[in-house]
Design a protein around this motif. Structure first.
Motif, PDB file in Angstrom:
ATOM      1  N   ALA A  70       8.952   5.382  69.178  1.00 49.36           N
ATOM      2  CA  ALA A  70       8.433   4.548  68.089  1.00 49.36           C
ATOM      3  C   ALA A  70       7.004   4.911  67.700  1.00 49.36           C
ATOM      4  O   ALA A  70       6.355   4.166  66.961  1.00 49.36           O
ATOM      5  CB  ALA A  70       8.499   3.077  68.499  1.00 49.36           C
ATOM      6  N   GLN A  71       6.499   6.056  68.183  1.00 47.28           N
ATOM      7  CA  GLN A  71       5.143   6.476  67.840  1.00 47.28           C
ATOM      8  C   GLN A  71       4.988   6.660  66.326  1.00 47.28           C
ATOM      9  O   GLN A  71       5.885   7.193  65.672  1.00 47.28           O
ATOM     10  CB  GLN A  71       4.832   7.819  68.516  1.00 47.28           C
ATOM     11  N   PRO A  72       3.860   6.249  65.752  1.00 44.27           N
ATOM     12  CA  PRO A  72       3.605   6.536  64.336  1.00 44.27           C
ATOM     13  C   PRO A  72       3.672   8.038  64.064  1.00 44.27           C
ATOM     14  O   PRO A  72       3.119   8.836  64.819  1.00 44.27           O
ATOM     15  CB  PRO A  72       2.185   6.000  64.127  1.00 44.27           C
ATOM     16  N   GLY A  73       4.362   8.419  63.010  1.00 43.42           N
ATOM     17  CA  GLY A  73       4.494   9.824  62.664  1.00 43.42           C
ATOM     18  C   GLY A  73       5.589  10.551  63.408  1.00 43.42           C
ATOM     19  O   GLY A  73       5.834  11.726  63.157  1.00 43.42           O
ATOM     20  N   ALA A  74       6.263   9.864  64.343  1.00 46.24           N
ATOM     21  CA  ALA A  74       7.331  10.500  65.114  1.00 46.24           C
ATOM     22  C   ALA A  74       8.665  10.339  64.392  1.00 46.24           C
ATOM     23  O   ALA A  74       8.838   9.458  63.550  1.00 46.24           O
ATOM     24  CB  ALA A  74       7.402   9.895  66.506  1.00 46.24           C
ATOM     25  N   ASN A  75       9.624  11.187  64.765  1.00 46.50           N
ATOM     26  CA  ASN A  75      10.942  11.116  64.138  1.00 46.50           C
ATOM     27  C   ASN A  75      11.980  10.423  64.996  1.00 46.50           C
ATOM     28  O   ASN A  75      13.168  10.418  64.666  1.00 46.50           O
ATOM     29  CB  ASN A  75      11.421  12.527  63.757  1.00 46.50           C
ATOM     30  N   GLY A  76      11.543   9.845  66.128  1.00 46.74           N
ATOM     31  CA  GLY A  76      12.455   9.112  66.996  1.00 46.74           C
ATOM     32  C   GLY A  76      13.086   9.945  68.092  1.00 46.74           C
ATOM     33  O   GLY A  76      13.726   9.392  68.994  1.00 46.74           O
ATOM     34  N   LYS A  77      12.916  11.269  68.037  1.00 50.64           N
ATOM     35  CA  LYS A  77      13.488  12.135  69.067  1.00 50.64           C
ATOM     36  C   LYS A  77      12.437  12.461  70.117  1.00 50.64           C
ATOM     37  O   LYS A  77      11.314  12.856  69.772  1.00 50.64           O
ATOM     38  CB  LYS A  77      14.013  13.425  68.443  1.00 50.64           C
ATOM     39  N   VAL A  78      12.820  12.313  71.379  1.00 53.22           N
ATOM     40  CA  VAL A  78      11.875  12.529  72.477  1.00 53.22           C
ATOM     41  C   VAL A  78      12.465  13.512  73.474  1.00 53.22           C
ATOM     42  O   VAL A  78      13.599  13.354  73.930  1.00 53.22           O
ATOM     43  CB  VAL A  78      11.529  11.207  73.190  1.00 53.22           C
ATOM     44  N   GLY A  79      11.687  14.524  73.797  1.00 51.42           N
ATOM     45  CA  GLY A  79      12.049  15.469  74.849  1.00 51.42           C
ATOM     46  C   GLY A  79      11.061  15.381  75.993  1.00 51.42           C
ATOM     47  O   GLY A  79      10.044  14.671  75.918  1.00 51.42           O
ATOM     48  N   ILE A  80      11.344  16.104  77.056  1.00 50.59           N
ATOM     49  CA  ILE A  80      10.470  16.074  78.230  1.00 50.59           C
ATOM     50  C   ILE A  80      10.413  17.463  78.841  1.00 50.59           C
ATOM     51  O   ILE A  80      11.406  18.188  78.850  1.00 50.59           O
ATOM     52  CB  ILE A  80      10.975  15.020  79.252  1.00 50.59           C
ATOM     53  N   ILE A  81       9.228  17.834  79.310  1.00 46.27           N
ATOM     54  CA  ILE A  81       9.021  19.115  79.977  1.00 46.27           C
ATOM     55  C   ILE A  81       8.186  18.853  81.225  1.00 46.27           C
ATOM     56  O   ILE A  81       7.240  18.064  81.200  1.00 46.27           O
ATOM     57  CB  ILE A  81       8.321  20.130  79.040  1.00 46.27           C
ATOM     58  N   GLY A  82       8.559  19.482  82.341  1.00 46.80           N
ATOM     59  CA  GLY A  82       7.818  19.246  83.577  1.00 46.80           C
ATOM     60  C   GLY A  82       7.762  20.484  84.439  1.00 46.80           C
ATOM     61  O   GLY A  82       8.611  21.381  84.330  1.00 46.80           O
ATOM     62  N   PHE A  83       6.778  20.505  85.323  1.00 48.64           N
ATOM     63  CA  PHE A  83       6.479  21.674  86.139  1.00 48.64           C
ATOM     64  C   PHE A  83       6.448  21.281  87.616  1.00 48.64           C
ATOM     65  O   PHE A  83       5.726  20.356  87.999  1.00 48.64           O
ATOM     66  CB  PHE A  83       5.131  22.261  85.731  1.00 48.64           C
ATOM     67  N   CYS A  84       7.224  21.998  88.440  1.00 43.89           N
ATOM     68  CA  CYS A  84       7.243  21.757  89.887  1.00 43.89           C
ATOM     69  C   CYS A  84       7.679  20.319  90.166  1.00 43.89           C
ATOM     70  O   CYS A  84       8.814  19.956  89.871  1.00 43.89           O
ATOM     71  CB  CYS A  84       5.874  22.093  90.477  1.00 43.89           C
ATOM     72  N   TRP A  85       6.802  19.474  90.719  1.00 45.26           N
ATOM     73  CA  TRP A  85       7.150  18.061  90.905  1.00 45.26           C
ATOM     74  C   TRP A  85       7.602  17.454  89.582  1.00 45.26           C
ATOM     75  O   TRP A  85       8.568  16.687  89.541  1.00 45.26           O
ATOM     76  CB  TRP A  85       5.925  17.313  91.446  1.00 45.26           C
ATOM     77  N   GLY A  86       6.936  17.839  88.509  1.00 48.88           N
ATOM     78  CA  GLY A  86       7.321  17.347  87.190  1.00 48.88           C
ATOM     79  C   GLY A  86       8.667  17.879  86.740  1.00 48.88           C
ATOM     80  O   GLY A  86       9.411  17.196  86.025  1.00 48.88           O
ATOM     81  N   GLY A  87       9.007  19.115  87.145  1.00 49.54           N
ATOM     82  CA  GLY A  87      10.327  19.642  86.839  1.00 49.54           C
ATOM     83  C   GLY A  87      11.415  18.856  87.543  1.00 49.54           C
ATOM     84  O   GLY A  87      12.486  18.592  86.978  1.00 49.54           O
TER      85      GLY A  87
END
Length: 291
Positions: A165-182
């Motif tokens: 719901a961020q202003p200027g967003a199109n409603g699609k959300v992805g995620i990227i992470g590294f190591c622990w974040g992966g």
């Protein structure tokens, strides 16, 4: 020298991901290279260097950035670093998940790279509940080790809802992470259902293959050829995703180490592999988050 380097990286990875005991790290490194001074130099080359954190500029005129709290539910907030193209309109949002050192200048820099590629980016501090990521990475690793991963996974899923719901967003959300974040990317893919539009994990340890059936989002998974620890979980995870008919693409980059994308680690960073993985990552995110 190549054998010494490879063994040193294995010892350091055991320190960061298993025992977290610096005395053991130093003793094993001294046994490898013969002196405390040489061991400290070797450790410094493998560890991330805050002095090498910024590839992009924090004040890049093409971007709008800020760091501060955001709500993920009634009375619940996390701290995050935000970066977006100026006048961003109808852009996909990418959640950038830190390594086991918490939200660092390097991860903020990665968020700016994502923004320069045309996305809104947010890098949450998943140590917010413990007061935020400290400057001392050894303390941060201890905090990560004590964190409630189930609760953090819930916070990440809630972040998907907040960012859609961020202003200027199109409603699609992805995620990227590294190591622990992966590893967290894989957990979020299991937990978020259709809310997640795409996930990218760099050398992230994988969940139980039995959970593959719960994944709905397309996944792009990057693995390091010399990273036997993560491969032990990644190989069965990819096989289970494919057997379940999931949209998964996995690449293994031969001859490179765990954390090959982290350009603040002189001994582990591999520019050709990092550049290729990043090119694939940005193309994948545009494929699934644009429009």
């Amino acid at each position: 020298m190549s054998d010494i380097r490879d063994r040193a990286i294995q010892i350091y990875d055991a320190f960061t991901h298993e025992h977290r005991d610096r005395r053991t790290l130093l003793r094993e490194m001294v046994g490898l290279v013969g002196s405390v001074a040489a061991a400290e130099v070797l450790i410094a080359g493998i560890a991330a260097s805050p002095a090498a954190a910024s590839i992009t500029q924090p004040d890049d005129p093409a971007l709008v950035t800020r760091k501060g709290p955001y709500a993920i539910g009634p009375g619940k907030q996390l701290t995050g670093y935000f970066a977006a193209p100026k006048d961003a309109k109808h852009a996909g949002v990418v959640i950038v998940v830190h390594e086991n050192r918490g939200l660092t200048p390097h991860i903020e820099d990665v968020a700016r790279r994502v923004a320069l590629a045309g996305f809104q980016a947010v890098a949450p501090d998943f140590l917010s509940d413990q007061g935020g990521a400290p400057a001392d990475e050894n303390v941060a690793r201890d905090m990560i080790g004590k964190a409630d991963l189930t609760a953090i996974t819930g916070e990440a899923v809630a972040t998907i809802g907040a960012m859609s719901a961020q202003p200027g967003a199109n409603g699609k959300v992805g995620i990227i992470g590294f190591c622990w974040g992966g590893a967290l990317v894989n957990r979020v893919a299991v937990a978020s259902g259709n809310a997640l539009a795409a996930g990218v994990a760099y050398y992230g340890p994988a969940p139980d293959p039995a959970e593959a059936g719960a994944v709905a989002a397309p996944l792009l998974l990057h693995y390091a050829g010399k990273d036997a620890r993560v491969a032990a979980t990644g190989v069965p995870w990819v096989a289970a995703l494919k057997a379940a008919g999931k949209d998964v693409t996995a690449y293994t980059y031969d001859g490179v180490d765990h954390a090959f994308n982290n350009d603040t680690s002189a001994e582990r960073y591999n520019k050709p592999a990092a550049d290729l993985a990043w090119e694939r990552t940005i193309a994948f995110l545009h494929q699934h988050l644009d429009g």
